[in-house]
Design a protein around this motif. Structure first.
Motif, PDB file in Angstrom:
ATOM      1  N   LYS A 196       0.780  -0.926   0.343  1.00 17.23           N
ATOM      2  CA  LYS A 196      -0.190   0.078   0.199  1.00 17.23           C
ATOM      3  C   LYS A 196       0.413   1.167  -0.028  1.00 17.23           C
ATOM      4  CE  LYS A 196      -3.774  -1.979   2.367  1.00 17.23           C
ATOM      5  NZ  LYS A 196      -4.706  -1.836   1.127  1.00 17.23           N
ATOM      6  N   GLY A 197       1.970   1.257   0.033  1.00 16.23           N
ATOM      7  CA  GLY A 197       3.030   2.405  -0.050  1.00 16.23           C
ATOM      8  C   GLY A 197       3.680   2.880   1.297  1.00 16.23           C
ATOM      9  N   MET A 198       3.829   1.898   2.150  1.00 18.54           N
ATOM     10  CA  MET A 198       4.619   1.601   3.585  1.00 18.54           C
ATOM     11  C   MET A 198       5.898   1.907   3.466  1.00 18.54           C
ATOM     12  SD  MET A 198       5.007  -0.923   6.672  1.00 18.54           S
ATOM     13  CE  MET A 198       6.329  -1.788   5.810  1.00 18.54           C
ATOM     14  N   LYS A 199       6.416   2.684   4.240  1.00 18.31           N
ATOM     15  CA  LYS A 199       8.669   2.371   3.489  1.00 18.31           C
ATOM     16  C   LYS A 199       8.906   2.235   4.738  1.00 18.31           C
ATOM     17  CE  LYS A 199       8.355   3.417  -0.952  1.00 18.31           C
ATOM     18  NZ  LYS A 199       8.625   2.261  -1.175  1.00 18.31           N
ATOM     19  N   ARG A 200       8.633   2.807   5.643  1.00 16.25           N
ATOM     20  CA  ARG A 200       9.184   2.294   7.651  1.00 16.25           C
ATOM     21  C   ARG A 200       8.129   2.191   8.610  1.00 16.25           C
ATOM     22  NH1 ARG A 200      10.546   7.579   9.679  1.00 16.25           N
ATOM     23  NH2 ARG A 200      12.406   7.365   8.315  1.00 16.25           N
ATOM     24  N   TRP A 201       8.261   1.252   9.731  1.00 17.36           N
ATOM     25  CA  TRP A 201       6.467   0.406   9.541  1.00 17.36           C
ATOM     26  C   TRP A 201       7.747   0.381  11.911  1.00 17.36           C
ATOM     27  CZ3 TRP A 201       7.349  -5.546  12.071  1.00 17.36           C
ATOM     28  CH2 TRP A 201       6.711  -5.569  13.327  1.00 17.36           C
ATOM     29  N   VAL A 202       6.968   0.770  12.439  1.00 19.26           N
ATOM     30  CA  VAL A 202       6.962   1.016  13.659  1.00 19.26           C
ATOM     31  C   VAL A 202       6.913   0.379  14.251  1.00 19.26           C
ATOM     32  CG1 VAL A 202       7.072   3.015  15.825  1.00 19.26           C
ATOM     33  CG2 VAL A 202       7.336   3.883  13.348  1.00 19.26           C
ATOM     34  N   MET A 203       7.197  -0.567  15.074  1.00 24.22           N
ATOM     35  CA  MET A 203       6.343  -1.460  15.984  1.00 24.22           C
ATOM     36  C   MET A 203       5.820  -1.592  16.853  1.00 24.22           C
ATOM     37  SD  MET A 203       9.279  -5.490  17.534  1.00 24.22           S
ATOM     38  CE  MET A 203       9.698  -4.516  18.868  1.00 24.22           C
ATOM     39  N   PRO A 204       4.655  -2.133  17.116  1.00 25.72           N
ATOM     40  CA  PRO A 204       3.501  -2.021  18.571  1.00 25.72           C
ATOM     41  C   PRO A 204       4.914  -3.014  19.481  1.00 25.72           C
ATOM     42  CG  PRO A 204       2.753  -3.188  16.208  1.00 25.72           C
ATOM     43  CD  PRO A 204       4.189  -3.398  16.427  1.00 25.72           C
ATOM     44  N   VAL A 205       4.320  -1.684  20.510  1.00 31.21           N
ATOM     45  CA  VAL A 205       5.386  -1.416  21.225  1.00 31.21           C
ATOM     46  C   VAL A 205       5.247  -2.665  22.108  1.00 31.21           C
ATOM     47  CG1 VAL A 205       5.033   0.500  21.319  1.00 31.21           C
ATOM     48  CG2 VAL A 205       3.667  -0.514  22.795  1.00 31.21           C
ATOM     49  N   GLU A 206       4.159  -3.798  22.096  1.00 30.00           N
ATOM     50  CA  GLU A 206       4.815  -4.990  23.207  1.00 30.00           C
ATOM     51  C   GLU A 206       4.711  -5.719  22.427  1.00 30.00           C
ATOM     52  OE1 GLU A 206       0.067  -4.730  20.593  1.00 30.00           O
ATOM     53  OE2 GLU A 206       1.987  -3.816  21.307  1.00 30.00           O
ATOM     54  N   LEU A 207       5.142  -5.591  21.455  1.00 29.25           N
ATOM     55  CA  LEU A 207       6.307  -7.010  20.902  1.00 29.25           C
ATOM     56  C   LEU A 207       7.124  -7.184  21.362  1.00 29.25           C
ATOM     57  CD1 LEU A 207       5.292  -6.904  16.952  1.00 29.25           C
ATOM     58  CD2 LEU A 207       3.600  -7.893  19.145  1.00 29.25           C
ATOM     59  N   SER A 208       8.663  -8.693  20.894  1.00 28.63           N
ATOM     60  CA  SER A 208       9.780  -8.630  21.410  1.00 28.63           C
ATOM     61  C   SER A 208      10.179  -8.746  20.437  1.00 28.63           C
ATOM     62  CB  SER A 208       9.408 -10.080  22.328  1.00 28.63           C
ATOM     63  OG  SER A 208       9.058 -11.387  21.439  1.00 28.63           O
ATOM     64  N   ARG A 209      12.202  -8.732  20.728  1.00 30.42           N
ATOM     65  CA  ARG A 209      12.604  -9.576  19.923  1.00 30.42           C
ATOM     66  C   ARG A 209      12.450 -10.506  19.192  1.00 30.42           C
ATOM     67  NH1 ARG A 209      17.467 -11.725  18.299  1.00 30.42           N
ATOM     68  NH2 ARG A 209      18.878 -10.355  17.279  1.00 30.42           N
ATOM     69  N   ASP A 210      12.026 -11.249  19.723  1.00 31.03           N
ATOM     70  CA  ASP A 210      12.094 -12.564  19.325  1.00 31.03           C
ATOM     71  C   ASP A 210      11.446 -12.730  18.199  1.00 31.03           C
ATOM     72  OD1 ASP A 210      13.978 -13.683  20.539  1.00 31.03           O
ATOM     73  OD2 ASP A 210      13.275 -14.878  21.904  1.00 31.03           O
ATOM     74  N   TRP A 211       9.121 -12.179  18.701  1.00 35.10           N
ATOM     75  CA  TRP A 211       9.057 -11.662  17.430  1.00 35.10           C
ATOM     76  C   TRP A 211       9.088 -11.270  16.733  1.00 35.10           C
ATOM     77  CZ3 TRP A 211       3.326 -12.754  19.265  1.00 35.10           C
ATOM     78  CH2 TRP A 211       2.375 -12.755  18.956  1.00 35.10           C
ATOM     79  N   LEU A 212       9.785  -9.678  16.481  1.00 29.35           N
ATOM     80  CA  LEU A 212      10.809  -9.276  15.608  1.00 29.35           C
ATOM     81  C   LEU A 212      11.016 -10.146  14.441  1.00 29.35           C
ATOM     82  CD1 LEU A 212      10.547  -6.139  14.259  1.00 29.35           C
ATOM     83  CD2 LEU A 212      12.819  -5.501  15.607  1.00 29.35           C
ATOM     84  N   TRP A 214      10.409  -6.549  24.946  1.00 27.45           N
ATOM     85  CA  TRP A 214      11.610  -6.706  24.442  1.00 27.45           C
ATOM     86  C   TRP A 214      12.112  -7.939  24.215  1.00 27.45           C
ATOM     87  CZ3 TRP A 214      13.018  -4.779  20.033  1.00 27.45           C
ATOM     88  CH2 TRP A 214      14.150  -5.620  19.270  1.00 27.45           C
ATOM     89  N   HIS A 215      12.090  -8.660  26.215  1.00 26.76           N
ATOM     90  CA  HIS A 215      12.284  -9.980  25.896  1.00 26.76           C
ATOM     91  C   HIS A 215      11.377 -10.960  26.373  1.00 26.76           C
ATOM     92  CE1 HIS A 215      16.652  -8.374  27.413  1.00 26.76           C
ATOM     93  NE2 HIS A 215      16.123  -7.463  27.614  1.00 26.76           N
ATOM     94  N   ASN A 216      10.360 -10.650  26.373  1.00 25.72           N
ATOM     95  CA  ASN A 216       9.253 -11.144  25.100  1.00 25.72           C
ATOM     96  C   ASN A 216       8.798 -11.642  26.907  1.00 25.72           C
ATOM     97  OD1 ASN A 216       7.389 -12.833  24.206  1.00 25.72           O
ATOM     98  ND2 ASN A 216       8.680 -14.608  24.037  1.00 25.72           N
ATOM     99  N   ILE A 217       8.845 -10.881  27.586  1.00 23.20           N
ATOM    100  CA  ILE A 217       7.948 -11.390  29.578  1.00 23.20           C
ATOM    101  C   ILE A 217       7.483 -10.341  30.306  1.00 23.20           C
ATOM    102  CG2 ILE A 217      10.828 -12.474  29.976  1.00 23.20           C
ATOM    103  CD1 ILE A 217      11.364 -10.435  31.937  1.00 23.20           C
ATOM    104  N   ALA A 218       6.701 -10.598  31.065  1.00 23.71           N
ATOM    105  CA  ALA A 218       5.466  -9.095  32.061  1.00 23.71           C
ATOM    106  C   ALA A 218       6.744  -7.898  31.398  1.00 23.71           C
ATOM    107  CB  ALA A 218       5.630  -9.941  33.225  1.00 23.71           C
ATOM    108  N   GLY A 219       5.556  -7.049  30.855  1.00 23.73           N
ATOM    109  CA  GLY A 219       5.421  -5.835  30.622  1.00 23.73           C
ATOM    110  C   GLY A 219       6.842  -5.317  31.633  1.00 23.73           C
ATOM    111  N   LEU A 220       5.872  -5.164  32.927  1.00 24.88           N
ATOM    112  CA  LEU A 220       7.003  -4.001  34.320  1.00 24.88           C
ATOM    113  C   LEU A 220       7.942  -4.720  34.859  1.00 24.88           C
ATOM    114  CD1 LEU A 220       3.373  -4.089  36.947  1.00 24.88           C
ATOM    115  CD2 LEU A 220       4.081  -2.184  35.016  1.00 24.88           C
ATOM    116  N   THR A 221       8.223  -5.768  33.808  1.00 23.78           N
ATOM    117  CA  THR A 221       9.717  -6.300  33.982  1.00 23.78           C
ATOM    118  C   THR A 221      10.779  -6.253  33.893  1.00 23.78           C
ATOM    119  OG1 THR A 221       8.500  -8.851  34.249  1.00 23.78           O
ATOM    120  CG2 THR A 221      11.201  -8.268  34.336  1.00 23.78           C
ATOM    121  N   LEU A 222      11.831  -5.538  34.496  1.00 19.88           N
ATOM    122  CA  LEU A 222      13.024  -5.381  34.008  1.00 19.88           C
ATOM    123  C   LEU A 222      14.126  -6.113  33.808  1.00 19.88           C
ATOM    124  CD1 LEU A 222      15.080  -2.800  33.429  1.00 19.88           C
ATOM    125  CD2 LEU A 222      15.667  -2.784  35.748  1.00 19.88           C
ATOM    126  N   ALA A 223      14.418  -6.831  33.082  1.00 17.23           N
ATOM    127  CA  ALA A 223      15.361  -8.004  32.898  1.00 17.23           C
ATOM    128  C   ALA A 223      16.679  -7.534  33.140  1.00 17.23           C
ATOM    129  CB  ALA A 223      15.261  -8.508  31.480  1.00 17.23           C
TER     130      ALA A 223
END
Length: 295
Positions: A130-146, A282-291
């Motif tokens: 459709k014309g996308m040139k940049r994708w800002v990943m949804p904030v809840e996704l992890s590195r592995d998901w990306l 980012w680490h695919n764990i609970a969002g409130l966590t600090l890995a």
């Protein structure tokens, strides 16, 4: 790695906005996103004001992107969106599917913002068509998901056609609602809010019964109570992420930008404050966590 300054999420007086972007013009960010993304009632700046700031930042060597609203509620909101999407001078960040439809029809390339639900390679491929040139990943996704999305069959051979941006610092934008939580917290209705958001330039903190800082309420937007901070994850982003997004705050944004840039030049583990900062998604764990330390 490139660095971007996301759109201001909060409602600031016009003078503060102009002063903020004067500093942005002298900062190390490569890309600056401009515009109101949360509430159409916030009108300290008009369209012509945003365009004036955009021109000033362009002259300072910054790439400027105009961001659209994430939740449109009235016909006037849609008319404003149409006007914005007809602006060919600057690239647009689309934060809802209506904006994408308008930009596709106009034939303008665009950025897909983090408010768009895109969780797999097939969806990403459709947006690219459709014309996308940049994708800002949804904030809840992890590195592995990306990594899985970018290596999926649908998108693997198209990776050189778009860039990837990740929200990397600030209170995470979690949800939008037709209700105004800031007005509600002051026992006001949404229609008689008296633009109370301007009294909370960094949002209004909401605590749980045990005193934990769970959310920041920002008009119709709900944000994470603690700040997301991926400053230690830059090495793990190599080959996946092109741009790290810093979300503006009234006080220390440019110090944060400097810290990210210096971290890239001289990588070292920066100790984070678990009472104020998280990186769990980012680490695919609970969002409130600090890995712990990330490689």
């Amino acid at each position: 790695m490139r660095y971007s300054l996301g759109p201001i999420s909060y409602y600031w007086p016009k003078r503060n906005v102009y002063e903020f972007y004067q500093q942005a013009a002298q900062s190390d960010v490569d890309i600056v996103y401009l515009g109101e993304t949360v509430c159409a009632k916030r009108r300290e700046l008009k369209m012509k004001d945003w365009l004036t700031i955009a021109e000033q930042l362009t002259h300072a060597g910054k790439e400027v992107v105009l961001s659209t609203m994430a939740l449109l509620e009235t016909p006037s909101d849609y008319q404003q969106l149409k006007r914005l999407c007809q602006t060919s001078e600057f690239r647009i960040e689309a934060n809802d599917l209506g904006a994408i439809a308008l930009l596709e029809k106009a034939g303008f390339p665009f950025v897909v913002g983090p408010a768009i639900n895109c969780y797999n390679g097939e969806t990403l491929a459709q947006l690219l068509a459709k014309g996308m040139k940049r994708w800002v990943m949804p904030v809840e996704l992890s590195r592995d998901w990306l990594s899985n999305i970018l290596n999926s069959t649908a998108i693997r051979d198209k990776r050189d056609q778009f860039s990837v941006e990740v929200f990397s610092y600030g209170h995470l934008p979690l949800a939008y609602s037709a209700r105004c939580f800031t007005a509600r917290s002051l026992n006001r209705s949404k229609d008689q809010c008296e633009l109370c958001c301007i009294d909370y330039p960094n949002g209004r903190t909401a605590f749980s019964q045990d005193g934990s800082q769970v959310f920041v309420i920002n008009g119709i937007q709900t944000q994470s109570g603690l700040k997301y901070n991926l400053i230690n994850e830059q090495r793990s982003m190599h080959g996946l992420v092109d741009i790290m997004r810093i979300s503006p705050e009234l006080d220390n944004t440019f110090d944060v930008i400097n810290q990210f840039v210096q971290q890239a030049k001289q990588p070292h583990y920066r100790k984070l404050d678990k009472t104020k900062e998280v990186n769990g998604y980012w680490h695919n764990i609970a969002g409130l966590t600090l890995a712990g330390e990330a490689g």
